[in-house]
Write a protein that holds these residues in place. Structure first.
Motif, short mmCIF file in Angstrom:
data_model
loop_
_atom_site.label_atom_id
_atom_site.label_comp_id
_atom_site.label_asym_id
_atom_site.label_seq_id
_atom_site.Cartn_x
_atom_site.Cartn_y
_atom_site.Cartn_z
N ALA A 195 -11.99 -6.77 0.89
CA ALA A 195 -12.48 -5.44 1.28
C ALA A 195 -11.61 -4.79 2.36
CB ALA A 195 -13.92 -5.55 1.76
N HIS A 196 -10.38 -5.18 2.43
CA HIS A 196 -9.47 -4.58 3.42
C HIS A 196 -9.47 -3.06 3.26
CE1 HIS A 196 -5.80 -3.66 5.63
NE2 HIS A 196 -5.81 -4.90 6.11
N ARG A 197 -9.38 -2.34 4.38
CA ARG A 197 -9.45 -0.87 4.34
C ARG A 197 -8.36 -0.25 3.47
NH1 ARG A 197 -5.60 1.35 7.42
NH2 ARG A 197 -4.50 0.03 8.94
N GLN A 218 -4.20 -2.46 -8.70
CA GLN A 218 -5.58 -2.67 -8.23
C GLN A 218 -6.00 -4.12 -8.42
OE1 GLN A 218 -7.24 0.97 -10.46
NE2 GLN A 218 -8.57 0.82 -8.66
N ASN A 260 -8.01 1.98 -3.92
CA ASN A 260 -8.93 2.02 -5.05
C ASN A 260 -9.59 3.38 -5.19
OD1 ASN A 260 -8.48 -0.59 -5.94
ND2 ASN A 260 -10.09 -1.47 -4.66
N GLU A 261 -9.94 4.00 -4.06
CA GLU A 261 -10.56 5.32 -4.11
C GLU A 261 -9.59 6.35 -4.66
OE1 GLU A 261 -13.13 8.37 -4.02
OE2 GLU A 261 -13.59 6.23 -3.73
N TYR A 312 0.84 -1.20 0.00
CA TYR A 312 0.00 0.00 0.00
C TYR A 312 0.87 1.26 0.00
CZ TYR A 312 -3.00 3.69 1.88
OH TYR A 312 -3.66 4.87 2.09
N VAL A 350 -6.98 -1.61 0.80
CA VAL A 350 -7.37 -1.83 -0.59
C VAL A 350 -8.44 -0.84 -1.00
CG1 VAL A 350 -8.39 -3.46 -2.22
CG2 VAL A 350 -6.77 -4.28 -0.49
N ALA A 351 -9.43 -0.64 -0.13
CA ALA A 351 -10.51 0.31 -0.43
C ALA A 351 -9.96 1.72 -0.60
CB ALA A 351 -11.55 0.27 0.68
N ASP A 352 -9.03 2.10 0.27
CA ASP A 352 -8.46 3.44 0.18
C ASP A 352 -7.64 3.61 -1.10
OD1 ASP A 352 -7.77 6.07 1.62
OD2 ASP A 352 -5.80 5.28 1.09
N GLN A 366 -6.85 -7.36 -5.39
CA GLN A 366 -8.19 -7.93 -5.24
C GLN A 366 -8.25 -9.14 -4.31
OE1 GLN A 366 -9.61 -8.66 -9.23
NE2 GLN A 366 -10.07 -6.51 -9.62
#
Length: 389
Positions: free
Chosen positions: A371-373, A363, A379-380, A337, A375-377, A367
């Motif tokens: 839904a790890h935080r 990205q 992707n955003e 990350y 990964v979500a951050d 996958q």
């Protein structure tokens, strides 16, 4: 029969493109490695004008698989027999063209292929391609074709970096033909390296390997250690994707061996980017594809160090992405990350679809972490980058 336009400079011939005819044939014609110098000049000039005019038919032109087979073969064996006509070109004219090359190359290296490509296309169309139609002595003709080949290659490379692969392929094939006319084997091998890189990254590593090998064969009678290092490097990348682990590692070693002989003051201007930042970055991708995260990390960090010293954001972004993947291969999401965020930051500073694709690749590789935080951050942030682009 061609017509002369009184508004054109003496010696320039109006082509079907100038008359608004033959537009549909231009993209396909640029895929042909023509034995006629005169025809080559007309094709590359038409290609440049279609590019400058942003003709839809060119932007929609696809990358043609295996189109490099004939050009790479013919480059090694063809001889030429036709002469242009018109006002005589001087060596001073050629020097002016070559002096512009470094400016455009720096734009590509530091800002990405999308930042200055159309400016270069306009310059080539207005100032360089017209010179090819004029009369030259043998020495001037070779020098002019060398300068035109260098910058036509750069046009292709910048288009490739900007995600315009059909346009890029056509420029590269015509650059190879002009390089043959210049009788500069190292320059032709350099163009084949670009073609190899494109073929490999577009999903045909077998073709990429073959093109890199053709380039190495073309260097058999000349000494160009930087170009040789690049060709071995690109062959390694292709071999890694083909799953040939030992052969890929051997190719990396050969690339490093060749680079040990590089003397920067003896290398041509077009080889300026073939340096530790570039080579270690590509080696990192090779070992990434070989699923060897330790070696990938080592080369990525070397590349990042050199790229940072040179303030090369595009190369830094791509090597940070390779570093991030090496962490993902070890299941170290936190480190991946962090490297990914650095990738995003650097990618924002350049106009390069390859850098954006490196982000998208990250990205996809994240996958499996669901839904790890983090990964979500990531992707955003990546979506914000895509929106800005």
């Amino acid at each position: 029969m061609s017509a002369r336009n009184p508004r054109n400079p003496p010696g320039l011939v109006e082509t079907p493109y100038d008359l608004g005819l033959g537009e549909s044939a231009a993209p396909d014609a640029a895929l042909v490695y023509n034995s006629s110098y005169v025809t080559t000049v007309e094709v590359v000039a038409d290609l440049g004008r279609a590019d400058v005019d942003r003709r839809k038919i060119l932007s929609a032109a696809p990358f043609a698989a295996f189109a490099g087979v004939g050009p790479s073969r013919d480059w090694l064996v063809n001889t030429l027999d036709q002469e242009p006509t018109g006002p005589r070109v001087r060596l001073e004219d050629v020097s002016a063209v070559k002096n512009m090359f470094a400016t455009f190359q720096r734009m590509d290296i530091f800002q990405g292929g999308g930042s200055g490509r159309l400016v270069l296309a306009e310059y080539m169309t207005q100032h360089v391609y017209p010179l090819l139609r004029r009369t030259h002595g043998a020495e001037v003709r070779r020098a002019l074709c060398e300068a035109a080949a260098e910058q036509t290659y750069l046009l292709g490379w910048m288009a490739y970096d900007n995600g315009e692969n059909g346009t890029a392929q056509r420029y590269l094939i015509q650059a190879l033909r002009l390089a043959e006319e210049s009788k500069d084997a190292a320059l032709g091998a350099h163009v084949l390296a670009g073609m190899a890189d494109q073929a490999t990254l577009l999903g045909d590593p077998a073709e990429g390997r073959r093109l890199a090998q053709a380039g190495r064969q073309g260097l058999s009678r000349v000494d160009s250690p930087a170009c040789l290092a690049d060709l071995w490097c690109l062959e390694a990348r292709a071999l890694a994707l083909l799953g040939e682990k030992s052969a890929a590692a051997h190719a990396v070693a050969q690339s490093e061996k060749a680079y040990e002989r590089v003397r920067l003051d003896e290398e041509p201007a077009w080889a300026a980017f073939i340096d530790p930042a570039y080579l270690h970055g590509e080696h990192a991708n090779t070992f990434r594809d070989l699923d060897d995260p330790s070696a990938a990390e080592e080369h990525a960090r070397r590349s990042i160090t050199h790229a940072k010293m040179q303030k090369r954001a595009r190369r830094g972004a791509m090597s940070q992405a390779a570093l991030a993947v090496s962490h993902l291969q070890r299941r170290d999401l936190d480190s991946a990350y962090a490297a990914g965020i650095r990738t995003l930051s650097l990618t924002k500073r350049v106009k390069s679809s390859r850098a954006v694709e490196a982000v998208q690749d990250l990205q996809r590789r994240m996958q499996p972490f669901g839904a790890h935080r983090l990964v979500a951050d990531f992707n955003e942030r990546a979506r914000e980058l895509a929106t800005a682009a």
